[in-house]
Design an enzyme around this catalytic site. Structure first.
Site, PDB file in Angstrom:
ATOM      1  CE  LYS A  17      -2.625  -0.997   3.600  1.00 34.86           C
ATOM      2  NZ  LYS A  17      -1.570  -2.037   4.219  1.00 34.86           N
ATOM      3  NE  ARG A  92      -4.000  -1.045  10.490  1.00 30.45           N
ATOM      4  CZ  ARG A  92      -3.149  -0.578   9.889  1.00 30.45           C
ATOM      5  NH1 ARG A  92      -2.985   0.639   9.270  1.00 30.45           N
ATOM      6  NH2 ARG A  92      -1.790  -1.066  10.029  1.00 30.45           N
ATOM      7  NE  ARG A 131       7.145  -1.869   6.228  1.00 27.68           N
ATOM      8  CZ  ARG A 131       5.843  -1.904   6.076  1.00 27.68           C
ATOM      9  NH1 ARG A 131       5.364  -1.841   4.941  1.00 27.68           N
ATOM     10  NH2 ARG A 131       5.164  -2.199   7.053  1.00 27.68           N
ATOM     11  NE  ARG A 164       6.742   0.757  10.851  1.00 21.97           N
ATOM     12  CZ  ARG A 164       5.929   0.541   9.984  1.00 21.97           C
ATOM     13  NH1 ARG A 164       5.725   1.308   8.865  1.00 21.97           N
ATOM     14  NH2 ARG A 164       4.920   0.064  10.396  1.00 21.97           N
ATOM     15  NE  ARG A 175       2.345  -4.073  11.747  1.00 21.94           N
ATOM     16  CZ  ARG A 175       3.367  -3.625  10.876  1.00 21.94           C
ATOM     17  NH1 ARG A 175       4.533  -3.918  11.105  1.00 21.94           N
ATOM     18  NH2 ARG A 175       2.883  -2.923   9.966  1.00 21.94           N
TER      19      ARG A 175
END
Ligand code: AMP
Length: 225
Positions: A17, A92, A131, A164, A175
Site C-alpha cells: 500500500k 481498519r 523494510r 521499525r 500484525r
C-alpha cells in the site's frame, strides 16, 4: 468542477500500500491520508496523540478507534474540500468504517471505490522483513525491492535508516493476525455495500501491480488513464 474520487486502499501490512500509494495518488490527483504515517509523525513530534499511540504501535496492535477517527477528521479539515482522497491504512475496523462513512457524508462526499491488494503471508513477511524507514523524514525503503542508493542511508535526508520495531518478525506475525481478525471483515462489509471492491493481486513487481490497480480503477470509474 466535480470533486475528486474517494478511494480506500485496503490490504494486509506489507502488501505494498505504501509503495503504491504516492504514484496512485498522483494519478488520481488525490491527497493521501495515511494513518500510519500520521501516527509516526505524531510520535516524532511528541504530541499527546503520539504518546498515547506509542505502546499500541510497538506491540503491533491497533490504536483505539476514537483516536484514529478524530485524527482523520482533523486531517480532512486541512485539505481542500473537493480534492480526491486516497486512504491508506484506514479504515481498519468496522467501527472506523462506520465513522468514516459519517465523516464523509458530513462533508457531502462518499466513497467511490475500495481497492483491495492481496498477497500470501509468505510474501508479506518477506517484504516487511526487508523494510527500512527513515526516522527523520519517514521515507520507506525495501532492501529487496526498493533499496536506498547507499546502504542504510536515506536518499532524501542522509539519516541512518531504521528497522521499525513493529516490522520485526515476531511483531509482524502478530500484525497479520490483527489484520485477519479486525480488518479483513471489512472486505465483506464493503462487498455488501454499494461501492465496488476491486481486487488486485499484489504479488508482482511494483510496476505491474501499479498498472493492474490503475486498470481496475479506470474500468470501473472513468478515471483518465
Ligand atoms: P501501518 O504503517 O499502516 O502498518 O501502521 C502502523 C501502526 O499504526 C499499526 O500497526 C497500528 O498500530 C497503527 N495504525 C495505523 N493506522 C491505524 C488505524 N486505522 N487504526 C488503528 N491503528 C492504526
Amino acid at each position: 468542477m466535480d470533486a475528486g474520487l474517494v478511494v480506500v486502499l485496503l490490504g494486509p501490512p506489507g502488501v505494498g500500500k505504501g509503495a503504491q500509494g504516492a504514484a496512485l495518488a498522483e494519478w488520481l490527483s488525490a491527497e493521501r491520508v495515511v494513518t500510519g504515517d500520521l501516527l509516526r509523525a505524531a510520535r516524532r513530534e511528541g504530541t499527546e496523540l503520539g504518546k498515547k499511540a506509542q505502546a499500541f504501535m510497538d506491540a503491533g496492535d491497533l490504536v483505539p478507534d476514537s483516536l484514529i477517527v478524530e485524527m482523520v477528521r482533523e486531517r480532512l479539515t486541512e485539505l481542500p474540500v473537493d480534492r480526491g482522497l486516497l486512504f491508506d491504512g484506514f479504515p481498519r475496523t468496522a467501527v472506523q468504517a462506520e465513522a468514516f462513512g459519517k465523516v464523509l457524508a458530513g462533508m457531502g462526499r462518499a466513497l467511490d471505490a475500495v481497492l483491495l491488494l492481496e498477497a500470501s503471508d509468505e510474501t508479506l513477511v518477506r517484504r516487511i522483513g526487508g523494510r527500512r524507514s527513515c526516522p527523520q523524514c519517514g521515507r520507506v525503503y525495501n532492501v529487496h525491492l526498493d533499496p536506498p542508493i547507499n546502504e542504510g542511508i536515506c536518499d532524501e535526508c542522509g539519516a541512518v535508516l531504521d528497522h521499525r520495531k513493529d516490522d520485526r518478525p515476531e511483531t509482524v506475525r502478530h500484525r497479520l493476525g490483527v489484520y485477519r481478525e479486525q480488518t479483513e471483515p471489512l472486505i465483506d462489509y464493503y462487498e455488501k455495500g454499494p461501492v465496488p471492491v476491486l481486487r488486485v493481486d499484489g504479488e508482482g513487481a511494483i510496476e505491474d501491480v501499479r498498472r493492474d490497480m490503475q486498470r481496475a480503477l479506470a474500468e470501473r470509474l472513468e478515471v483518465e488513464g
